[in-house]
Design an enzyme around this catalytic site. Sequence first.
Site, PDB file in Angstrom:
ATOM      1  N   GLY B 289       0.829  -1.200   0.000  1.00 47.19           N
ATOM      2  CA  GLY B 289       0.000   0.000   0.000  1.00 47.19           C
ATOM      3  C   GLY B 289       0.863   1.250   0.000  1.00 47.19           C
ATOM      4  O   GLY B 289       1.951   1.270  -0.600  1.00 47.19           O
ATOM      5  N   SER B 290       0.421   2.261   0.724  1.00 48.78           N
ATOM      6  CA  SER B 290       1.080   3.565   0.655  1.00 48.78           C
ATOM      7  C   SER B 290       2.482   3.570   1.235  1.00 48.78           C
ATOM      8  O   SER B 290       3.239   4.508   0.977  1.00 48.78           O
ATOM      9  CB  SER B 290       0.237   4.601   1.396  1.00 48.78           C
ATOM     10  OG  SER B 290      -1.034   4.681   0.789  1.00 48.78           O
ATOM     11  N   THR B 291       2.833   2.552   2.039  1.00 44.56           N
ATOM     12  CA  THR B 291       4.208   2.528   2.542  1.00 44.56           C
ATOM     13  C   THR B 291       5.190   2.356   1.394  1.00 44.56           C
ATOM     14  O   THR B 291       6.387   2.537   1.557  1.00 44.56           O
ATOM     15  CB  THR B 291       4.432   1.367   3.539  1.00 44.56           C
ATOM     16  OG1 THR B 291       3.960   0.164   2.955  1.00 44.56           O
ATOM     17  CG2 THR B 291       3.713   1.613   4.850  1.00 44.56           C
ATOM     18  N   PHE B 292       4.649   2.020   0.214  1.00 42.45           N
ATOM     19  CA  PHE B 292       5.512   1.857  -0.950  1.00 42.45           C
ATOM     20  C   PHE B 292       5.812   3.209  -1.602  1.00 42.45           C
ATOM     21  O   PHE B 292       6.758   3.341  -2.365  1.00 42.45           O
ATOM     22  CB  PHE B 292       4.820   0.917  -1.949  1.00 42.45           C
ATOM     23  CG  PHE B 292       5.639   0.582  -3.157  1.00 42.45           C
ATOM     24  CD1 PHE B 292       6.630  -0.379  -3.091  1.00 42.45           C
ATOM     25  CD2 PHE B 292       5.429   1.245  -4.369  1.00 42.45           C
ATOM     26  CE1 PHE B 292       7.393  -0.684  -4.204  1.00 42.45           C
ATOM     27  CE2 PHE B 292       6.195   0.942  -5.480  1.00 42.45           C
ATOM     28  CZ  PHE B 292       7.179  -0.030  -5.397  1.00 42.45           C
ATOM     29  N   LYS B 293       4.993   4.202  -1.302  1.00 43.57           N
ATOM     30  CA  LYS B 293       5.100   5.479  -2.007  1.00 43.57           C
ATOM     31  C   LYS B 293       6.490   6.125  -1.942  1.00 43.57           C
ATOM     32  O   LYS B 293       6.930   6.727  -2.930  1.00 43.57           O
ATOM     33  CB  LYS B 293       4.024   6.442  -1.503  1.00 43.57           C
ATOM     34  CG  LYS B 293       2.648   6.095  -2.089  1.00 43.57           C
ATOM     35  CD  LYS B 293       1.536   6.923  -1.461  1.00 43.57           C
ATOM     36  CE  LYS B 293       0.185   6.560  -2.073  1.00 43.57           C
ATOM     37  NZ  LYS B 293      -0.924   7.059  -1.252  1.00 43.57           N
TER      38      LYS B 293
END
Lengths: 365, 698
Positions: B289-293
């Site tokens: 999820g957004s931790t990949f951003k």
Amino acid sequence: MKNRGYPDMAILFCALILLGIGLVMVFSASAVKSMVLYGDRFYYLKRQLAWAAIGIAAMLFSMNFEYRHLKRLAPLILLGGLGLLVIVLIPGIGRAAHGARRWIGVGSLGIQPSEVMKLAFVIFLAASMSAKGKKMRAFTTGVLPYVVLCGVVFALILKQPDLGTAVAIAATAGIMLFAAGASMSHLLLLAMGAVPVLYWAVTSEEYRLRRFLAFLDPWSDLQDTGYHIVQSLYALGSGGPLGVGLGWSRQKFFYLPEQHTDFIFAILGEEFGFLGTSTLILLFFFFAWRGYRVALNAPDVFGSLLACGITTMITLQAVINIAVVTATIPITGIPLPFLSSGGSSLLFTMTGVGILLNISRYTTE
Amino acid sequence: MPAPDLGLRKRMAVVFIGTALFMAVLLVRVAYIQFIQGEELAKRALDMRTREVPVEAKRGTIYDRRGRELAVSVNVESVFAIPAQIRDAESTAATVATILGMEKDDVLRRITLPSSFVWIKRKIEEDVARQLKAKKLPGIETTQESKRYYPKGNLASHVLGIAGIDNQGLEGVELFYDTPLGGSKGKIIIEFDARGQEMPQALHRYIAPVDGNDAYLTIDEVVQFIAERELEQAMIRHQAKGGVIIVMDPTTGEILAMAVRPDYDPNNYNDYPVQNRRNIAVVDAFSPGSTFKPITAAAALEEGLVKMSDRFFCGGSIKVPGAVISCWSSNHGSLSFLEVIRHSCNVGFVNVGLRVGKEKFYEYVQAFNLTDKTGIDFPGEATGIMLKPDVMKTVDLAVMSFGQTLTVTPLQLITAVAAIANDGKLMRPHLLKEIRSPEGVVVAEQPPEMLRQVISRETARELKEAMRSVVEEGTGRHAYIEGYTVAGKTGTAQKVVEGRIVRGRYTAMFVGFVPYDNPKLIALAMLDEPEGAYYGGQIAAPLWAAVVRDVLQYLEIPPAPKTSTDLKPSAADPADIQVTVPNVVNLTPAEAMSVAREAGVRVFVEGGGPRILQQTPAAGASVKKDTMVIAFTEGEPGGKEQVTVPDLIGKTMRSVAATLAQVGLQMETEGSGLAIEQDPVPGTQVPSGTIVRVRFSP
């Protein structure tokens, strides 16, 4: 008849040396088994010592008993031997051990009739053949009666069953026939005739066939038929050139069966290595040389054939025994003369040596 | 009577020559056996006569980075039979079965096997072995073996793994470092006779085992304890299916803690379902999820395709070829890229991702090691699913930009973010610090290993700044820790099962590091399929903060000097509340922290000892909430806490070890069996940490 002289001291000493080695080896090989079975390390040694004493007495007696009298007594001796062979087969009289009925006697004093027969048959053959002279060359008079007689003895011993002794007796008889001058063609015929008989003897019992073939590749049936021979080879191999030392055999700890009887040569080989085994073979060679020398120089044909028969009987057993232990020929139960623990064998071997010594006293050199 | 004629004499000569020939053959044959085959035959004969009784090597101890025991081997007895020596099988079986608590038939079957050596029961208690030995049953013997014991129970069980009955590593570090830990087996060779009895003057050879080496992990027991404690509470609070906390040193790749739920006790691992043993931090992949951003941002910034000040417009959704992608919020409006990161705007990231393009995007994902295993020293590491550029459609790229449709393991994720924290240097994560011989000599070390510079130091700085604003002003506010500058990123991923998004099932994550500009710690908190609240910022960030707050304190990482930056207090002014100082003396630092938190104070642990010996202020004092209590693990000279030596006589080694550990005493042992002598004697007052010498005898 000329006066008798000294016996062949070489034979006497040779026999006593072999007997001495035998006593040492019987003790070494049997001590563990004695201890476990009877709680006495000397159990077998004591018995063997007693038999050795009896054997030496018998030797001294026969050494001084003029052999020529044996010629007269020969038929009686043969009949006695045959009688014993028959009696042993009767359950209740004959005592069984390891599935074979080979013994007669009371208590610890047992006699093996087949051992008696070994000597008795030699005496009879020598007497009978020496009387035939030129007739030995004829088939019907020279060969056939012995073949028939030998067949009977062979059959009786096989009945016990004791194939090894039967074969040893038949082979001794064959060699005596040859020595006594039987025709070569007859002997060849006889040899050819023996093949199917031996074949039948070997294949008639299933265990015999398997045992017979086991010597070719004992490792293929390590647990059963190959076991004996593998343990024997282990013992000999462990001995190497010089051996592990007297008393240090490991194979005698129940790995090698018959360690103090039929397979005593293997223990000798383990404890003394090639040094011991070659010495023993050379002693038997020396014995054979001196024995046949007595035969060659005997004053008469009877003495010559008798000396030849006794020497043959003893050395042939030694050769067969060693050949078995070294997996050179199929396994047959035959004791090693002078060495194997066992009273009858020792007694009659010593008696035979005594007769041989007696003949040597009349040699015509 | 005629003398033998020439013919007879000739034939007898032939017989003699024949005999001599036979004897010559036998002589050759014997020579062949004894000279040529002799060695081989002797060897075979020896093999036949000897039996080997295995002697196990003592498996090495696994310690944490400060030398605290995590897995030890204790001596136990194992019972075996030599069937050939059994006298009366029936009665022997009955006796043995009664003492060992086995079925008689089972024992009987074993002791009558046609084998020279058979195990009856392995690893029994010493008092049971003593009973059996007292019976002196022929053919029944015992041998000393060692049994794996995990003194801390469930703690770090997923990292440690398990070792089997033959002392072989089966899982985890026990498996990965099985060779150095295991040592090598020894044996006793004994010569037996054919009846199975030992021979007089038998060959007796003892080949000593080589004991295993000790492993020192990068794990810190206290950090691990804090992580497990917080994770356990969060699991209960959020009814999650699984959870992971990883704490790592971003500059070295050393893993300080790796807590995983569901968990198990390696001492009784058979009592737990097999899936409890999965170290999902390493062997399972999740949608980040957004931790990949930060990864997408790193690629765009490094390539110069975007600047922090670049502006994006989010109207709540964006149309890409093949799909319309919505943002999690519809009122973002116009945002700078910094704000896109801060508020985790999906639309902004789709724009940035499309600017980067498939090839470059994949290149960076690869550089961050997200397509490949991290190379951690742990068996069975997995890697996630990542589309290759040649099969990646535009819509895939768009969605991947904000961390959906791809999966990574929690370890891969924290390792990648650690590279940003570490100024762009990607470090290989590892669990082992060093291997030492039983004598304590270091035989192998695992120094930090830099894999590559993924992004420039400047790009990393920019990203760290942005991630700090995530915590201070954005979605990660709940990760805020007073006095420290935290940087991080939240993530809430919809679960993907067999390639399909499953509605209503989420993975909540927070990955962050502290202090943001010179990180000493990076940690990842993940809750899988929580009930109720499921946003990473809602549930993972507070969990993260709870762990890191205590770890910072424990590791004595000082707070940052106050800056003009807007620092938001996370709770009501603590100065108003008065609390009572709890007693922390005699507790481990980790326990002390736990107790202190409940009481509403903080603990600062001084010294590296295993137990707290003194505290200030003293227990019972009334102080303001969140006051720091200083706990000393090593007292001033003469000021050591006194403890009473317990009575150890008659106890097994294991129970002695446990008893002494409880009161904070050390032990030195001699012999094996039951304790028969101890020094000092029971009742003596001694300073905590004193060594008690205990003599054991079977």
